[in-house]
Design an enzyme around this catalytic site. Structure first.
Site, mmCIF file in Angstrom:
data_model
loop_
_atom_site.group_PDB
_atom_site.id
_atom_site.type_symbol
_atom_site.label_atom_id
_atom_site.label_comp_id
_atom_site.label_asym_id
_atom_site.label_seq_id
_atom_site.Cartn_x
_atom_site.Cartn_y
_atom_site.Cartn_z
ATOM 1 N N ASP A 16 0.813 -1.227 0.000
ATOM 2 C CA ASP A 16 0.000 0.000 0.000
ATOM 3 C C ASP A 16 0.842 1.270 0.000
ATOM 4 O OD1 ASP A 16 -2.328 -1.603 0.265
ATOM 5 O OD2 ASP A 16 -1.915 -1.766 2.406
ATOM 6 N N LYS A 19 2.090 2.137 -5.192
ATOM 7 C CA LYS A 19 2.814 1.657 -6.373
ATOM 8 C C LYS A 19 2.022 1.838 -7.664
ATOM 9 C CE LYS A 19 3.304 -2.415 -4.476
ATOM 10 N NZ LYS A 19 2.868 -2.177 -3.091
ATOM 11 N N GLY A 45 -3.814 -4.400 -4.367
ATOM 12 C CA GLY A 45 -4.796 -3.368 -4.690
ATOM 13 C C GLY A 45 -4.050 -2.134 -5.140
ATOM 14 N N HIS A 46 -4.032 -1.901 -6.440
ATOM 15 C CA HIS A 46 -3.302 -0.757 -6.977
ATOM 16 C C HIS A 46 -4.316 0.241 -7.531
ATOM 17 C CE1 HIS A 46 0.338 -3.644 -7.677
ATOM 18 N NE2 HIS A 46 0.153 -3.321 -6.424
ATOM 19 N N GLN A 229 2.481 -6.123 -3.175
ATOM 20 C CA GLN A 229 2.812 -6.119 -1.745
ATOM 21 C C GLN A 229 4.126 -5.338 -1.489
ATOM 22 O OE1 GLN A 229 1.893 -9.584 -3.012
ATOM 23 N NE2 GLN A 229 -0.124 -8.730 -2.771
HETATM 24 P P1 IMP Z 1 -2.430 -12.664 1.745
HETATM 25 O O1 IMP Z 1 -1.431 -12.116 0.779
HETATM 26 O O2 IMP Z 1 -3.849 -12.409 1.357
HETATM 27 O O3 IMP Z 1 -2.143 -14.095 2.078
HETATM 28 O O4 IMP Z 1 -2.233 -11.872 3.144
HETATM 29 C C1 IMP Z 1 -1.046 -11.984 3.934
HETATM 30 C C2 IMP Z 1 -0.705 -10.640 4.545
HETATM 31 O O5 IMP Z 1 -0.288 -9.737 3.539
HETATM 32 C C3 IMP Z 1 -1.876 -9.955 5.260
HETATM 33 O O6 IMP Z 1 -1.377 -9.241 6.377
HETATM 34 C C4 IMP Z 1 -2.402 -8.976 4.217
HETATM 35 O O7 IMP Z 1 -3.060 -7.877 4.809
HETATM 36 C C5 IMP Z 1 -1.084 -8.560 3.552
HETATM 37 N N1 IMP Z 1 -1.267 -8.132 2.155
HETATM 38 C C6 IMP Z 1 -1.478 -8.900 1.069
HETATM 39 N N2 IMP Z 1 -1.544 -8.139 -0.046
HETATM 40 C C7 IMP Z 1 -1.372 -6.882 0.342
HETATM 41 C C8 IMP Z 1 -1.309 -5.639 -0.364
HETATM 42 O O8 IMP Z 1 -1.397 -5.559 -1.594
HETATM 43 N N3 IMP Z 1 -1.113 -4.533 0.399
HETATM 44 C C9 IMP Z 1 -0.955 -4.595 1.742
HETATM 45 N N4 IMP Z 1 -0.979 -5.734 2.441
HETATM 46 C C10 IMP Z 1 -1.189 -6.862 1.741
#
Ligand code: IMP
Length: 469
Positions: A16, A19, A45-46, A229
């Site tokens: 977040d 990007k 989420g971009h 991420q």
């Molecule tokens: P997962 O990727 O859905 O398995 O989540 C694992 C961890 O990564 C959790 O704490 C999510 O909130 C975090 N996470 C996954 N994708 C994003 C992102 O695009 N932005 C911020 N946090 C993320």
């Protein structure tokens, strides 16, 4: 302005960082021909903001709003075809054609059982429940289904093969769902119906993206690799186990895209403060996460709450929860994918240095600097302390991280960035804040983002910086 033969854009914190806007900006200003997604899936989420409105993208690469740019979803990405179709149809409904998309035949498919298991078990980590972890698990244990199981080399939907694979897998998965987790079973016919329908729409875009990428690089096309991420969510180098399930940095880029290209300009996107969604250690967090979850919920119909005058004064008097809430409300820190309130804190340079090391970053992009407007004293974490000892290396043991206290440097804040059209026109305090980040990390800041629109960006020239942390 920035120009390079190829680019990497990765998150330098917990995701977040903004990007999406940066990729979109570089695509527009930096002569990019191809955008490559190499990790993660619909958990990302971009958000891209154009004059016509906001475009939140999850699986689609951030070059999708540029018809002349090719967009590749490569083998390292886990693809939920139903989600992808929805995202494409949504963009099509808003006037974008999405024909400039190719999807790797080696990309693993997120299946309904992955989402059920993630929704059931992901709470302890606070996952996005998009099935990401369980899908990568099946990939590693060699039980996964790939795009190439659904669409063959000729671009036809391979119904017999896919139906066989789904039926044999669903039998095992239903046993686990019902007997181990006490959940309802999945209906294979329903799954096949949905996945065949999605495959009919996507089949012309499934291909060997590594071969395509190799061809593009041979032709001298400018490629931008877009990481999802952030570095501290990396499966190996993040705050394990509170991480995502993919390699988010430069090594993940090579692995996921399947072509050896070391991008020339390796840009780390870093928010001017820090945020985190979901569970896990967050050394510079302001306020208790429990209170944030309870009090800072976001009702899309009512919009985000506004900071009251009383909260503002409390924040200025040193109330950490109120300062965190200030950043959250002014910075609109609510998840793009899940709508959850993001935890907020001071910028953690120990964490950013980890990101610099992992991707060999040679440029930083500092986003949301304007959100710090009006805060008289800012803090930067430059080390951690535990038991009287200081460290500048990010600790491995997440369960101990809460016992580390950040060592802060305090810097004066500024009133407003409004009206500054260049680095030199920024208030002296903002210039000082930026220079300290460069000095600590040893990496020059090349782009400053001071608002969500493409035009609210300042470019800085390249300069050699010696690290002094
Ligand atoms: P997962 O990727 O859905 O398995 O989540 C694992 C961890 O990564 C959790 O704490 C999510 O909130 C975090 N996470 C996954 N994708 C994003 C992102 O695009 N932005 C911020 N946090 C993320």
């Amino acid at each position: 302005m920035i120009r390079a033969a190829s680019y990497l854009v990765v998150g330098g914190q917990f995701g977040d960082e903004g990007k999406g806007k940066i990729v979109d900006l570089v695509v527009q200003e930096g002569g990019v021909d191809v955008v490559v997604r190499y990790n993660g899936g619909a958990n990302a989420g971009h958000t891209i903001v154009l004059d016509q409105g906001k475009y939140p993208l999850h699986l689609l690469p951030s070059g999708s709003l540029h018809p002349e740019v090719m967009n590749l979803i490569t083998a390292g990405v886990v693809v939920d075809p139903l989600h992808l179709v929805k995202e494409i149809q949504n963009l099509q409904g808003r006037g974008f054609h999405c024909e400039n998309l190719r999807i790797s035949d080696r990309a693993h498919l997120v299946m309904p059982w992955h989402k059920s298991i993630d929704a059931h078990l992901g709470g302890r980590i606070g996952t996005t429940a998009r099935g990401i972890g369980p899908c990568y698990e099946d990939r590693a244990s060699r039980r996964g289904l790939r795009m190439g199981d659904l669409v063959d080399e000729a671009g036809l939907v391979d119904k017999d093969h896919f139906a066989r694979r789904v039926k044999e897998t669903v039998e095992d998965k239903n046993a686990i769902l019902t007997k181990v987790y006490g959940l309802g079973p999945l209906d294979p016919e329903e799954i096949l119906h949905d996945y065949f329908a999605a495959a009919e729409l996507l089949k012309g875009q499934v291909t060997d993206t590594a071969d395509l990428l190799e061809q593009y690089t041979r032709e001298g096309k400018c490629v931008l690799f877009e990481g999802a991420q952030g570095a501290l969510l990396d499966v190996d180098w993040g705050t394990y186990p509170y991480v995502t399930s993919s390699s988010v940095s430069l090594p993940g880029c090579l692995l996921g895209s399947g072509v050896f290209v070391v991008p020339e300009l390796r840009m780390g996107v870093v928010k001017a403060y820090a945020t985190r969604v979901g569970e896990g250690p967050f050394p510079t967090e302001l306020g208790e996460y429990g209170a944030v979850k309870e009090r800072d919920t976001f009702n899309p119909e009512l919009g985000a709450p506004r900071l009251t005058e009383a909260e503002r004064s409390a924040a200025l008097d040193g109330d950490d929860y109120c300062m965190g809430r200030w950043l959250r409300l002014v910075g609109a820190e609510f998840g793009t994918t899940t709508g959850r309130p993001r935890r907020c804190g001071w910028l953690d340079l120990v964490a950013v240095r980890q990101a610099v090391r992992m991707s060999g970053l040679n440029a930083l992009v500092l986003t949301k600097l304007d959100i710090l407007d009006g805060i008289p004293k800012l803090k930067l974490a430059v080390a951690y302390e535990r038991g009287g000892k200081q460290t500048r290396a990010f600790p491995a043991r997440s369960h101990h991280l809460n016992e580390y206290t950040p060592v802060y440097e305090e810097l004066p804040g500024w009133e407003t960035l409004d009206g500054a059209g260049s680095f030199e026109e920024l208030p002296g305090e903002a210039q000082h804040y930026i220079r300290r980040i460069e000095e600590y990390t040893g990496v020059p800041v090349r782009v400053l983002s001071v608002g969500s629109h493409r035009s609210q960006s300042l470019f800085l020239p390249d300069r050699a910086v010696t690290a002094r942390h």
